[in-house]
Design a protein around this motif. Structure first.
Motif, PDB file in Angstrom:
ATOM      1  N   MET A  34       0.968  -1.405   0.032  1.00  0.00           N
ATOM      2  CA  MET A  34       0.057  -0.026  -0.038  1.00  0.00           C
ATOM      3  C   MET A  34       0.814   1.361   0.102  1.00  0.00           C
ATOM      4  SD  MET A  34      -3.174   0.835   0.148  1.00  0.00           S
ATOM      5  CE  MET A  34      -4.092   2.286   0.287  1.00  0.00           C
ATOM      6  N   PRO A  35       0.908   2.168  -1.169  1.00  0.00           N
ATOM      7  CA  PRO A  35       1.763   3.147  -1.119  1.00  0.00           C
ATOM      8  C   PRO A  35       1.224   4.079   0.034  1.00  0.00           C
ATOM      9  CG  PRO A  35       0.407   2.774  -3.229  1.00  0.00           C
ATOM     10  CD  PRO A  35       0.000   2.127  -2.194  1.00  0.00           C
ATOM     11  N   LYS A  36       2.128   4.933   0.573  1.00  0.00           N
ATOM     12  CA  LYS A  36       2.250   5.770   1.734  1.00  0.00           C
ATOM     13  C   LYS A  36       1.014   7.094   1.143  1.00  0.00           C
ATOM     14  CE  LYS A  36       6.387   5.755   4.358  1.00  0.00           C
ATOM     15  NZ  LYS A  36       7.239   6.694   4.918  1.00  0.00           N
ATOM     16  N   PRO A  37      -0.044   7.669   2.047  1.00  0.00           N
ATOM     17  CA  PRO A  37      -0.776   8.638   1.524  1.00  0.00           C
ATOM     18  C   PRO A  37       0.074   9.844   1.204  1.00  0.00           C
ATOM     19  CG  PRO A  37      -0.950   8.282   3.924  1.00  0.00           C
ATOM     20  CD  PRO A  37      -0.117   7.077   3.570  1.00  0.00           C
ATOM     21  N   LEU A  38      -0.392  10.557   0.059  1.00  0.00           N
ATOM     22  CA  LEU A  38       0.095  11.664  -0.282  1.00  0.00           C
ATOM     23  C   LEU A  38      -0.266  12.988   0.621  1.00  0.00           C
ATOM     24  CD1 LEU A  38       2.184  13.280  -2.404  1.00  0.00           C
ATOM     25  CD2 LEU A  38      -0.025  13.570  -3.615  1.00  0.00           C
ATOM     26  N   ARG A  39       0.293  13.701   1.389  1.00  0.00           N
ATOM     27  CA  ARG A  39      -0.099  14.629   2.336  1.00  0.00           C
ATOM     28  C   ARG A  39       0.545  16.071   2.163  1.00  0.00           C
ATOM     29  NH1 ARG A  39      -0.180  12.666   8.363  1.00  0.00           N
ATOM     30  NH2 ARG A  39       2.219  12.493   7.708  1.00  0.00           N
ATOM     31  N   LYS A  40       1.603  15.923   1.437  1.00  0.00           N
ATOM     32  CA  LYS A  40       2.759  17.197   1.505  1.00  0.00           C
ATOM     33  C   LYS A  40       2.682  17.782   0.183  1.00  0.00           C
ATOM     34  CE  LYS A  40       5.016  15.566   5.511  1.00  0.00           C
ATOM     35  NZ  LYS A  40       6.535  15.525   6.153  1.00  0.00           N
ATOM     36  N   ALA A  41       2.846  19.196   0.208  1.00  0.00           N
ATOM     37  CA  ALA A  41       3.274  19.646  -0.955  1.00  0.00           C
ATOM     38  C   ALA A  41       4.143  20.677  -0.904  1.00  0.00           C
ATOM     39  CB  ALA A  41       2.093  20.386  -1.789  1.00  0.00           C
ATOM     40  N   VAL A  42       5.242  20.725  -1.782  1.00  0.00           N
ATOM     41  CA  VAL A  42       6.170  21.892  -1.660  1.00  0.00           C
ATOM     42  C   VAL A  42       6.082  22.871  -3.028  1.00  0.00           C
ATOM     43  CG1 VAL A  42       8.883  22.482  -2.122  1.00  0.00           C
ATOM     44  CG2 VAL A  42       7.889  20.344  -0.832  1.00  0.00           C
ATOM     45  N   MET A  43       6.077  24.132  -2.819  1.00  0.00           N
ATOM     46  CA  MET A  43       5.672  24.982  -3.742  1.00  0.00           C
ATOM     47  C   MET A  43       7.053  26.170  -3.652  1.00  0.00           C
ATOM     48  SD  MET A  43       1.852  25.902  -3.539  1.00  0.00           S
ATOM     49  CE  MET A  43       0.720  24.577  -3.155  1.00  0.00           C
ATOM     50  N   PRO A  44       7.866  25.803  -4.716  1.00  0.00           N
ATOM     51  CA  PRO A  44       8.984  26.951  -4.947  1.00  0.00           C
ATOM     52  C   PRO A  44       8.646  28.363  -5.238  1.00  0.00           C
ATOM     53  CG  PRO A  44       9.361  24.894  -6.308  1.00  0.00           C
ATOM     54  CD  PRO A  44       7.852  24.963  -5.739  1.00  0.00           C
ATOM     55  N   VAL A  45       8.838  29.162  -4.422  1.00  0.00           N
ATOM     56  CA  VAL A  45       8.381  30.676  -4.561  1.00  0.00           C
ATOM     57  C   VAL A  45       9.447  31.599  -4.302  1.00  0.00           C
ATOM     58  CG1 VAL A  45       6.056  30.157  -4.084  1.00  0.00           C
ATOM     59  CG2 VAL A  45       7.522  30.975  -2.252  1.00  0.00           C
ATOM     60  N   ALA A  46      10.655  31.279  -4.656  1.00  0.00           N
ATOM     61  CA  ALA A  46      11.754  32.044  -4.256  1.00  0.00           C
ATOM     62  C   ALA A  46      12.153  32.896  -5.507  1.00  0.00           C
ATOM     63  CB  ALA A  46      13.136  31.493  -3.711  1.00  0.00           C
ATOM     64  N   GLY A  47      11.707  32.583  -6.792  1.00  0.00           N
ATOM     65  CA  GLY A  47      12.197  33.194  -8.026  1.00  0.00           C
ATOM     66  C   GLY A  47      12.048  34.593  -8.139  1.00  0.00           C
ATOM     67  N   LEU A  48      12.866  35.526  -8.753  1.00  0.00           N
ATOM     68  CA  LEU A  48      12.794  36.704  -8.817  1.00  0.00           C
ATOM     69  C   LEU A  48      11.728  37.357  -9.587  1.00  0.00           C
ATOM     70  CD1 LEU A  48      16.628  37.671  -9.031  1.00  0.00           C
ATOM     71  CD2 LEU A  48      15.219  37.747  -7.085  1.00  0.00           C
ATOM     72  N   GLY A  49      11.168  36.710 -10.639  1.00  0.00           N
ATOM     73  CA  GLY A  49      10.092  37.169 -11.428  1.00  0.00           C
ATOM     74  C   GLY A  49      10.579  38.419 -12.543  1.00  0.00           C
ATOM     75  N   THR A  50      11.863  38.082 -12.686  1.00  0.00           N
ATOM     76  CA  THR A  50      12.505  39.320 -13.561  1.00  0.00           C
ATOM     77  C   THR A  50      11.633  39.571 -14.764  1.00  0.00           C
ATOM     78  OG1 THR A  50      14.141  37.689 -14.484  1.00  0.00           O
ATOM     79  CG2 THR A  50      14.659  39.204 -12.868  1.00  0.00           C
ATOM     80  N   ARG A  51      10.783  38.363 -15.425  1.00  0.00           N
ATOM     81  CA  ARG A  51      10.005  38.905 -16.662  1.00  0.00           C
ATOM     82  C   ARG A  51       9.032  39.772 -16.447  1.00  0.00           C
ATOM     83  NH1 ARG A  51       9.480  33.129 -19.618  1.00  0.00           N
ATOM     84  NH2 ARG A  51      10.132  32.308 -17.550  1.00  0.00           N
ATOM     85  N   PHE A  52       8.586  40.001 -15.333  1.00  0.00           N
ATOM     86  CA  PHE A  52       7.479  40.979 -14.963  1.00  0.00           C
ATOM     87  C   PHE A  52       8.033  42.160 -14.189  1.00  0.00           C
ATOM     88  CE2 PHE A  52       5.137  37.064 -16.047  1.00  0.00           C
ATOM     89  CZ  PHE A  52       4.106  37.562 -16.975  1.00  0.00           C
ATOM     90  N   LEU A  53       9.164  42.515 -14.257  1.00  0.00           N
ATOM     91  CA  LEU A  53       9.508  43.703 -13.764  1.00  0.00           C
ATOM     92  C   LEU A  53       8.891  45.037 -14.751  1.00  0.00           C
ATOM     93  CD1 LEU A  53      13.221  42.968 -12.732  1.00  0.00           C
ATOM     94  CD2 LEU A  53      11.431  43.708 -11.169  1.00  0.00           C
ATOM     95  N   PRO A  54       8.479  46.179 -14.154  1.00  0.00           N
ATOM     96  CA  PRO A  54       8.593  46.389 -12.642  1.00  0.00           C
ATOM     97  C   PRO A  54       7.760  46.010 -11.883  1.00  0.00           C
ATOM     98  CG  PRO A  54       7.636  48.409 -14.141  1.00  0.00           C
ATOM     99  CD  PRO A  54       8.020  47.236 -15.083  1.00  0.00           C
ATOM    100  N   ALA A  55       6.699  45.480 -12.228  1.00  0.00           N
ATOM    101  CA  ALA A  55       5.501  44.829 -11.388  1.00  0.00           C
ATOM    102  C   ALA A  55       6.115  44.149 -10.130  1.00  0.00           C
ATOM    103  CB  ALA A  55       4.406  44.258 -12.028  1.00  0.00           C
ATOM    104  N   THR A  56       7.101  43.333 -10.421  1.00  0.00           N
ATOM    105  CA  THR A  56       7.477  42.204  -9.438  1.00  0.00           C
ATOM    106  C   THR A  56       8.894  43.040  -8.573  1.00  0.00           C
ATOM    107  OG1 THR A  56       8.731  41.503 -11.240  1.00  0.00           O
ATOM    108  CG2 THR A  56       6.809  40.161 -10.296  1.00  0.00           C
ATOM    109  N   LYS A  57       8.952  44.295  -8.656  1.00  0.00           N
ATOM    110  CA  LYS A  57       9.889  44.982  -7.836  1.00  0.00           C
ATOM    111  C   LYS A  57       9.476  44.740  -6.257  1.00  0.00           C
ATOM    112  CE  LYS A  57      12.142  49.317  -6.980  1.00  0.00           C
ATOM    113  NZ  LYS A  57      12.192  50.805  -7.385  1.00  0.00           N
ATOM    114  N   THR A  58       8.365  45.125  -6.021  1.00  0.00           N
ATOM    115  CA  THR A  58       7.751  44.964  -4.734  1.00  0.00           C
ATOM    116  C   THR A  58       6.711  43.779  -4.640  1.00  0.00           C
ATOM    117  OG1 THR A  58       6.087  46.830  -5.208  1.00  0.00           O
ATOM    118  CG2 THR A  58       8.142  47.316  -4.320  1.00  0.00           C
ATOM    119  N   VAL A  59       6.206  43.357  -5.571  1.00  0.00           N
ATOM    120  CA  VAL A  59       5.176  42.319  -5.612  1.00  0.00           C
ATOM    121  C   VAL A  59       5.571  41.062  -6.067  1.00  0.00           C
ATOM    122  CG1 VAL A  59       2.871  41.664  -6.073  1.00  0.00           C
ATOM    123  CG2 VAL A  59       3.195  44.132  -5.727  1.00  0.00           C
ATOM    124  N   ALA A  60       5.546  39.864  -5.239  1.00  0.00           N
ATOM    125  CA  ALA A  60       6.058  38.645  -5.375  1.00  0.00           C
ATOM    126  C   ALA A  60       5.260  38.139  -6.837  1.00  0.00           C
ATOM    127  CB  ALA A  60       5.834  37.632  -4.354  1.00  0.00           C
TER     128      ALA A  60
END
Ligand code: G1P
Length: 289
Positions: free
Chosen positions: A1-27
């Motif tokens: 029986m596979p272990k239940p899936l309960r966890k999720a990882v969301m990488p959100v450290a990226g700089l968002g350079t493609r959306f500058l200047p919006a992402t200068k202060t907003v993630a």
């Protein structure tokens, strides 16, 4: 029986350079599609798959992402006072249960594989989902739920895949196919961002994964791959042979919101799904042809 899936990882450290200047202060993960931030879509999708524990891999200037899932006491009190019950109910539904959100920091952008390795203590010895919030999914059944079901079926690693024109494979992780069974594809190798001439197929990984914790041991070696970064794709490739590894042709659509055109298309597609907006959007669209 596979272990239940309960966890999720969301990488959100990226700089968002493609959306500058919006992402200068907003993630970039807080940029809205219609009226919901991208990260909210990812969290909702994960919850619909039964995920109970969330780990955001954050960086400098990203603390507002965590606030998004907290109780907003003053705001809620004001909404209650003003009788805005609908807005209140929506906000309350979005707060995650106490203790279910953790963050870890990726201090230096060393690649997606490194970001996932930063969540190793959260992952422990359990299977886990990864959602890249830039990839916005429009699916009748949550894409992560589709992967979770495929994980139960195959008992191993599953990544969401789609076909792209050969000239675009170099933007993605690409599958080397062992056997194509239609919905599920068993995988004998993975290559990150290959040139089209050497790509093993045009089946590419999108930003949704269910992986076994053993991938962390491979990522821990910090071997650099494509672009000089520690690549998740390389760590996953090392699992092949010792664990089941499949690609899933998920049902639904993906919008690449890390790209301006993809982001704009998502605005339109999601607005057209909303009964209160669809008619208005259809009315103004012809003005722009
Ligand atoms: C990352 C992964 C890649 C995957 C893609 C999906 O690339 O490294 O394998 O195909 O996400 O969006 P990135 O978009 O971060 O360059």
């Amino acid at each position: 029986m596979p272990k239940p899936l309960r966890k999720a990882v969301m990488p959100v450290a990226g700089l968002g350079t493609r959306f500058l200047p919006a992402t200068k202060t907003v993630a970039k993960e807080l940029l809205p599609v219609v009226d919901r931030p991208l990260i909210q879509y990812a969290v909702d999708e994960a919850r619909a798959a039964g995920i109970e524990q969330f780990c955001f891999v954050t960086g400098r200037g990203k603390t507002a992402i965590v606030e998004q899932f907290d109780l907003a006491f003053e705001l809620e009190a004001t909404l209650r006072e003003r009788g805005k019950e609908k807005e209140l109910a929506e906000l309350q539904a979005q707060a995650l249960p106490p203790g279910s959100v953790l963050t870890t920091r990726q201090q230096v952008p060393m690649g997606l594989g490194h970001a996932i390795w930063c969540a190793r203590h959260f992952i422990g010895d359990e299977p886990f989902a990864i959602l890249l919030p830039d990839d916005l999914m429009m699916c009748d059944v949550s894409c992560t739920k589709q992967l979770a079901d495929a994980y139960l079926e195959t008992g191993g690693n599953v990544v969401a895949i789609e076909e792209v024109p050969m000239e675009r494979v170099s933007k993605y992780g690409v599958l080397d196919i062992a056997e194509d069974k239609g919905r599920l594809v068993s995988v004998k190798g993975l290559v990150e961002k290959p040139r089209p001439e050497v790509a093993p197929s045009n089946l590419t990984i999108i930003g949704r994964y269910v992986l076994m914790p053993e991938v962390i041991g491979h990522l821990a070696k910090h071997e650099k791959g494509a672009g000089g970064e520690i690549q998740l794709t390389d760590g996953m490739a090392k699992l092949i042979g010792s664990q089941p590894f499949h690609g899933l042709r998920y049902e639904g659509r993906r919008f690449d919101c890390g790209d301006k055109l993809g982001f704009l298309e998502a605005q339109l597609a999601f607005a057209l799904q909303r009964p209160e907006l669809a008619e208005g959007v259809r009315a103004f669209l012809p003005n722009y042809r």
